[in-house]
Write a protein that holds these residues in place. Structure first.
Motif, short mmCIF file in Angstrom:
data_model
loop_
_atom_site.label_atom_id
_atom_site.label_comp_id
_atom_site.label_asym_id
_atom_site.label_seq_id
_atom_site.Cartn_x
_atom_site.Cartn_y
_atom_site.Cartn_z
N LYS A 1 -4.02 0.44 -2.47
CA LYS A 1 -4.86 -0.80 -3.02
C LYS A 1 -3.92 -1.83 -3.03
O LYS A 1 -4.25 -3.04 -3.11
N CYS B 1 -0.23 3.20 -5.54
CA CYS B 1 -1.22 2.36 -6.15
C CYS B 1 -2.65 2.82 -5.21
O CYS B 1 -3.52 2.10 -5.20
N GLY C 1 0.77 -1.29 -0.11
CA GLY C 1 0.18 0.03 -0.04
C GLY C 1 0.76 1.14 -0.10
O GLY C 1 1.75 1.31 1.00
#
Ligand SMILES: [Zn+2]
Length: 324
Positions: free
Chosen positions: A307, A304, A300
């Motif tokens: 995600k 991203c 994480g």
């Protein structure tokens, strides 16, 4: 200048939707020879994003036009979003609350690029041309939706050997890659070295390798050979988005064929319906996981959006050291 409607990227509509009645009204006026202001298009030299004038473009399409007069400006996709959303406040159909909300959501998704991080309510208001109260309220909602910020190691709180200080201060701001990261759960994760291409050994005459039977407990890997963390596996293996995409595609074909067939049942179906299905398809497609995040290996991070995986678009934006 005139621009081909087919070449326009129509994915950045900042209103919550297009209004069929407005399109009809514009189409009638266009057919009668009324002059409309140029639509606004942003281009990076490669793609042409329609920023303002979605109703005009739909109307032009409706009466069979293939080109439209456009004010073409240099800019990014993010510039197009901000321009389009603020233009709605100044002209054309008055934006509804849903329109404003939709626009703010689009800006929020791009907050890294637009504000370089999380904006304040005041920043949002100023950039988006909404009242301060609207900006603050929206921000509160978004912050409440966000998961508590995970404790993430920064390079400075990891005990790393000092980088060679005799090296000239490089202009390139590549972060020092730590060899281990502490996850939010306190576990240590190894950070894979970047592209450790194994040297090709001179091939000794060997018997053709017999593929060993894959043990059942082997961790699934993504397209780059990175282990897919357990919690991300549903995103990769049998992701339901694939089936949804197939459904949208099927609906689009059925609608298009129906309209083309001249079957009376489809007589009132607007071209816009097919276009919106295209949009839906593209939006869903752009959400399909492409790889485990190259920057954080699934832990994480900003790259991203926390995600753990990256979409193809996010992957494309990685610095090249973080590409395969
Ligand atoms: Zn990441």
């Amino acid at each position: 200048m005139k621009i081909k409607i087919d070449e326009l990227d129509l994915s950045l509509q900042t209103r919550a939707g297009t209004d069929a009645e407005t399109i009809d009204t514009y189409a009638d006026a266009m057919a009668d020879g009324s002059q409309f202001p140029d639509v606004t298009v942003f281009t990076d030299g490669n793609r042409y994003w329609l920023a303002d004038g979605f109703h005009r473009v739909m109307a032009a399409k409706q009466i069979g036009k293939t080109t439209i007069a456009a004010d073409v400006r240099k800019g990014t996709e993010d510039d197009a979003v901000v321009f389009g959303g603020t233009a709605n406040n100044k002209q054309g159909k008055r934006p509804t609350r849903a329109d404003v909300r939709h626009f703010l959501e689009m800006v929020w998704e791009r907050r890294e690029a637009i504000f370089g991080g999380t904006p304040t309510g005041g920043n949002l208001a100023e950039k988006c041309g909404v009242t301060r109260q609207t900006g603050v309220k929206f921000l509160q909602v978004k912050l409440a939706e966000m998961p508590p910020a995970p404790v993430r190691p920064t390079v400075k709180n990891l005990h790393l050997p000092k980088a060679n200080s005799t090296a000239p201060t490089a202009q390139v701001k590549m972060p020092v890659r730590p060899t281990q990261l502490v996850g939010a759960n306190g576990r240590m994760y190894p950070v894979r070295p970047v592209a450790p291409k194994a040297p090709v050994r001179p091939s000794a005459p060997v018997a053709p390798p017999t593929r060993p039977e894959r043990p059942a407990h082997v961790v699934p890997l993504d397209r780059f050979g990175t282990e897919i963390p357990v919690e991300l596996q549903p995103a990769f293996d049998g992701n339901p988005l694939a089936e949804i995409l197939a459904h949208i595609s099927k609906a689009r074909v059925a609608l298009k064929d129906g309209v083309a067939s001249g079957n009376a049942a489809f007589a009132a179906v607007r071209q816009d319906a097919i276009l919106q299905l295209d949009n839906a398809y593209n939006f869903v497609k752009s959400a399909v996981p492409f790889c485990v995040c190259r920057m954080c290996q699934g832990d994480g991070c900003k790259a991203c959006h926390n995600k753990g995986f990256q979409t193809e678009e996010q992957y494309d934006r990685n610095p090249k050291e973080f590409k395969a």
